[in-house]
Design a protein around this motif. Structure first.
Motif, PDB file in Angstrom:
ATOM      1  N   UNK A   1       0.818  -1.219   0.000  1.00  0.00           N
ATOM      2  CA  UNK A   1       0.000   0.000   0.000  1.00  0.00           C
ATOM      3  C   UNK A   1       0.853   1.270   0.000  1.00  0.00           C
ATOM      4  N   UNK A   2       2.082   1.171   0.459  1.00  0.00           N
ATOM      5  CA  UNK A   2       2.990   2.308   0.390  1.00  0.00           C
ATOM      6  C   UNK A   2       3.695   2.403  -0.955  1.00  0.00           C
ATOM      7  N   UNK A   3       3.506   1.404  -1.795  1.00  0.00           N
ATOM      8  CA  UNK A   3       4.085   1.451  -3.128  1.00  0.00           C
ATOM      9  C   UNK A   3       5.294   0.579  -3.341  1.00  0.00           C
ATOM     10  N   UNK A   4       5.575  -0.344  -2.426  1.00  0.00           N
ATOM     11  CA  UNK A   4       6.695  -1.265  -2.608  1.00  0.00           C
ATOM     12  C   UNK A   4       6.182  -2.454  -3.423  1.00  0.00           C
ATOM     13  N   UNK A   5       6.427  -2.424  -4.715  1.00  0.00           N
ATOM     14  CA  UNK A   5       5.856  -3.411  -5.638  1.00  0.00           C
ATOM     15  C   UNK A   5       6.844  -4.484  -6.071  1.00  0.00           C
ATOM     16  N   UNK A   6       8.098  -4.312  -5.709  1.00  0.00           N
ATOM     17  CA  UNK A   6       9.115  -5.244  -6.187  1.00  0.00           C
ATOM     18  C   UNK A   6       8.797  -6.706  -5.855  1.00  0.00           C
ATOM     19  N   UNK A   7       8.327  -7.052  -4.629  1.00  0.00           N
ATOM     20  CA  UNK A   7       8.017  -8.462  -4.356  1.00  0.00           C
ATOM     21  C   UNK A   7       6.926  -9.018  -5.265  1.00  0.00           C
ATOM     22  N   UNK A   8       5.947  -8.193  -5.599  1.00  0.00           N
ATOM     23  CA  UNK A   8       4.863  -8.651  -6.466  1.00  0.00           C
ATOM     24  C   UNK A   8       5.379  -8.911  -7.872  1.00  0.00           C
ATOM     25  N   UNK A   9       6.084  -7.936  -8.430  1.00  0.00           N
ATOM     26  CA  UNK A   9       6.586  -8.069  -9.802  1.00  0.00           C
ATOM     27  C   UNK A   9       7.598  -9.198  -9.907  1.00  0.00           C
ATOM     28  N   UNK A  10       8.487  -9.307  -8.917  1.00  0.00           N
ATOM     29  CA  UNK A  10       9.512 -10.349  -8.958  1.00  0.00           C
ATOM     30  C   UNK A  10       8.881 -11.739  -8.892  1.00  0.00           C
TER      31      UNK A  10
ATOM     32  N   UNK B   1       0.702   0.762 -18.508  1.00  0.00           N
ATOM     33  CA  UNK B   1       1.490   0.604 -19.732  1.00  0.00           C
ATOM     34  C   UNK B   1       2.789   1.407 -19.672  1.00  0.00           C
ATOM     35  N   UNK B   2       2.745   2.586 -19.067  1.00  0.00           N
ATOM     36  CA  UNK B   2       3.945   3.416 -19.018  1.00  0.00           C
ATOM     37  C   UNK B   2       4.565   3.435 -17.629  1.00  0.00           C
ATOM     38  N   UNK B   3       4.296   2.400 -16.850  1.00  0.00           N
ATOM     39  CA  UNK B   3       4.834   2.309 -15.502  1.00  0.00           C
ATOM     40  C   UNK B   3       3.758   2.484 -14.453  1.00  0.00           C
ATOM     41  N   UNK B   4       3.954   1.848 -13.310  1.00  0.00           N
ATOM     42  CA  UNK B   4       2.940   1.828 -12.254  1.00  0.00           C
ATOM     43  C   UNK B   4       3.157   2.975 -11.282  1.00  0.00           C
ATOM     44  N   UNK B   5       2.084   3.777 -11.064  1.00  0.00           N
ATOM     45  CA  UNK B   5       2.141   4.822 -10.039  1.00  0.00           C
ATOM     46  C   UNK B   5       0.725   5.103  -9.571  1.00  0.00           C
ATOM     47  N   UNK B   6       0.527   5.111  -8.258  1.00  0.00           N
ATOM     48  CA  UNK B   6      -0.762   5.393  -7.675  1.00  0.00           C
ATOM     49  C   UNK B   6      -0.738   6.692  -6.903  1.00  0.00           C
ATOM     50  N   UNK B   7      -1.833   6.993  -6.177  1.00  0.00           N
ATOM     51  CA  UNK B   7      -1.879   8.214  -5.365  1.00  0.00           C
ATOM     52  C   UNK B   7      -0.716   8.260  -4.369  1.00  0.00           C
ATOM     53  N   UNK B   8      -0.008   9.378  -4.346  1.00  0.00           N
ATOM     54  CA  UNK B   8       1.122   9.530  -3.443  1.00  0.00           C
ATOM     55  C   UNK B   8       2.433   9.051  -4.003  1.00  0.00           C
ATOM     56  N   UNK B   9       2.402   8.418  -5.167  1.00  0.00           N
ATOM     57  CA  UNK B   9       3.633   7.906  -5.746  1.00  0.00           C
ATOM     58  C   UNK B   9       4.504   9.017  -6.303  1.00  0.00           C
ATOM     59  N   UNK B  10       5.809   8.846  -6.213  1.00  0.00           N
ATOM     60  CA  UNK B  10       6.755   9.857  -6.670  1.00  0.00           C
ATOM     61  C   UNK B  10       7.346   9.503  -8.029  1.00  0.00           C
ATOM     62  N   UNK B  11       7.574   8.239  -8.270  1.00  0.00           N
ATOM     63  CA  UNK B  11       8.155   7.779  -9.530  1.00  0.00           C
ATOM     64  C   UNK B  11       7.340   6.599 -10.052  1.00  0.00           C
ATOM     65  N   UNK B  12       7.336   6.440 -11.343  1.00  0.00           N
ATOM     66  CA  UNK B  12       6.685   5.271 -11.931  1.00  0.00           C
ATOM     67  C   UNK B  12       7.612   4.055 -11.848  1.00  0.00           C
ATOM     68  N   UNK B  13       7.038   2.923 -11.445  1.00  0.00           N
ATOM     69  CA  UNK B  13       7.799   1.678 -11.400  1.00  0.00           C
ATOM     70  C   UNK B  13       7.660   0.991 -12.750  1.00  0.00           C
ATOM     71  N   UNK B  14       8.743   0.708 -13.438  1.00  0.00           N
ATOM     72  CA  UNK B  14       8.645   0.036 -14.740  1.00  0.00           C
ATOM     73  C   UNK B  14       7.941  -1.313 -14.609  1.00  0.00           C
ATOM     74  N   UNK B  15       7.071  -1.589 -15.565  1.00  0.00           N
ATOM     75  CA  UNK B  15       6.349  -2.859 -15.588  1.00  0.00           C
ATOM     76  C   UNK B  15       6.989  -3.791 -16.612  1.00  0.00           C
ATOM     77  N   UNK B  16       7.549  -4.921 -16.186  1.00  0.00           N
ATOM     78  CA  UNK B  16       8.085  -5.877 -17.166  1.00  0.00           C
ATOM     79  C   UNK B  16       6.990  -6.335 -18.122  1.00  0.00           C
TER      80      UNK B  16
END
Length: 411
Positions: A58-67, A95-110
């Motif tokens: 919920x804070x935007x740490x998506x690496x475990x999900x994507x990995x 499509x151009x990277x994941x970012x939700x409310x409060x996000x600072x940078x888009x996380x690239x989506x493989x």
């Protein structure tokens, strides 16, 4: 090699806890991405376990999900609760990277992750309608499916005007919750005011205050909290809705679908609900209901849906009219009961993903089922559950003991 399936859970909910066994018996290799201490992770029928912290997601740490999705490469990913539904839908749309409310940078989506998610969820253009009662009602109307009059509620005065126009009682609902905790039946204006306060303040006020603190922290900790909260719907619109109350018996159709094609389903009507009135079903009667099946098939087709879902109805027993209420884009607590109902939902899904010959569905033999732990939460000490089948996970001690620990203590 058996096809892999990944269950993703962000909420500690008992609804999908019996699904791993049914999927494994059908022939899937079952993986679970969830809190290791959560209910779903307690099943002994899980072959691959991947740890996940809902709070960090919920804070935007998506690496475990994507990995996990990238390395496990499941044939299909199944969101098991509302937050997981929103997360996977938002990632599939990124499509151009994941970012939700409060996000600072888009996380690239493989690209491979996005491909797996789109294959797992079905038609992306229908994501919003799956998660919104008002949008689902509009879609149902285009198919000639009856639904109670309803409207979104951006503020209390809209709900008051709706009640004046349609009469009492009315039903106030909250998106993003499960079971009776999201529904309030209001018989007059005082009850409407109380319901509005109850359904908004516990989440919205703390969430607003939390954002005031978290957003500056996200700005400072950009290297860690990257994407913001993707577990909430990104589309604009109020989370509350109001609808006219229609009398009748709650009913549901649990379905599994692939690419907009309904593969198998379970029709059930509620015999007992807890709490009374708006609560979740604790004892259900499995039935043959052509109208529910045909209606659900139309909705699944229009949504282009893939996965496990549930369609909520109310049947007016005086007129036998069926009213559509809501589409749930996640497994329901009945999803594992296919064999008892006449057709295994998990086997049907396996046949679809492997292009195998579909398993014939038998007509449902009407039977009543006491759901565990739901009916034990209603009455832990009942000597007679009033059901033909008592659905206890007696073959899974770890899960059974964890679910028993949720029951209210008795003297």
């Amino acid at each position: 090699m058996r096809p892999r399936i990944l269950l993703v859970a962000l909420a500690d909910w008992f609804g999908p806890t019996r699904l791993p066994r049914a999927l494994r018996e059908a022939g899937f290799e079952v993986g679970v991405l969830a809190d290791p201490d959560g209910l779903l992770a307690q099943s002994s029928h899980i072959e691959y376990r991947f740890a996940l912290s809902a709070g960090l997601v919920r804070l935007g740490v998506l690496r475990p999900v994507l990995r996990t999705i990238l390395e496990f490469q499941p044939r299909i990913v199944v969101p098991c609760d509302e937050a997981a539904v929103h997360l996977l839908q938002n990632l599939a749309n990124a499509w151009d990277g994941a970012r939700g409310p409060g996000g600072q940078l888009r996380v690239p989506m493989p690209p491979l992750v996005r491909e797996i998610l789109l294959r797992s969820l079905g038609e992306a253009r229908s994501f919003a309608a799956r998660s919104s009662r008002p949008l689902a009602r509009k879609l149902a109307a285009t198919l000639g499916i009856a639904a109670p009059p309803s409207a979104p509620v951006p503020y209390l005065q809209v709900a008051e005007a709706f009640a004046r126009d349609h009469g009492w009682p009315v039903v106030l609902t909250r998106e993003g919750r499960t079971g009776g905790d999201r529904v309030r039946v209001c018989a007059d204006q005082a009850e409407l005011h109380a319901a509005y306060s109850d359904l908004t303040q516990p989440e919205d006020v703390p969430h607003w205050l939390g954002r005031a603190v978290r957003y500056p922290l996200w700005s400072v900790l950009t290297g860690f909290h990257l994407a913001g909260d993707l577990t909430r719907p990104l589309q604009d619109g109020p989370l509350l809705a109001i609808e006219a109350h229609v009398p009748g018996r709650p009913a549901t159709y649990t379905v599994v679908a692939y690419d907009g094609r309904a593969l198998a389903g379970i029709a059930a009507v509620a015999e007992v609900v807890h709490p009374p009135g708006t609560g979740a079903s604790t004892v259900v009667r499995l039935v043959n209901d052509r109208t529910m099946a045909d209606t659900s098939r139309k909705l699944v087709g229009r949504l282009g849906f893939t996965g496990f879902g549930g369609i909520d109805f109310v049947r007016d027993e005086a007129s036998n009219k069926l009213w559509f209420l809501k589409f749930n884009a996640r497994p329901t607590p009945l999803s594992h009961l296919g064999r008892l109902a006449g057709g295994d939902l998990c086997t049907a899904l396996l046949a679809a993903v492997t292009n195998a010959f579909p398993v014939p569905q038998r007509a449902t033999k009407e039977t009543t089922v006491a759901l565990f732990p739901q009916d034990w939460m209603r009455d832990p000490n009942a000597a007679n559950r009033g059901a033909d089948h008592v659905d206890l996970p007696v073959d899974d001690d770890r899960l059974f003991n964890r679910l028993k620990a949720m029951l209210p203590r008795t003297a």
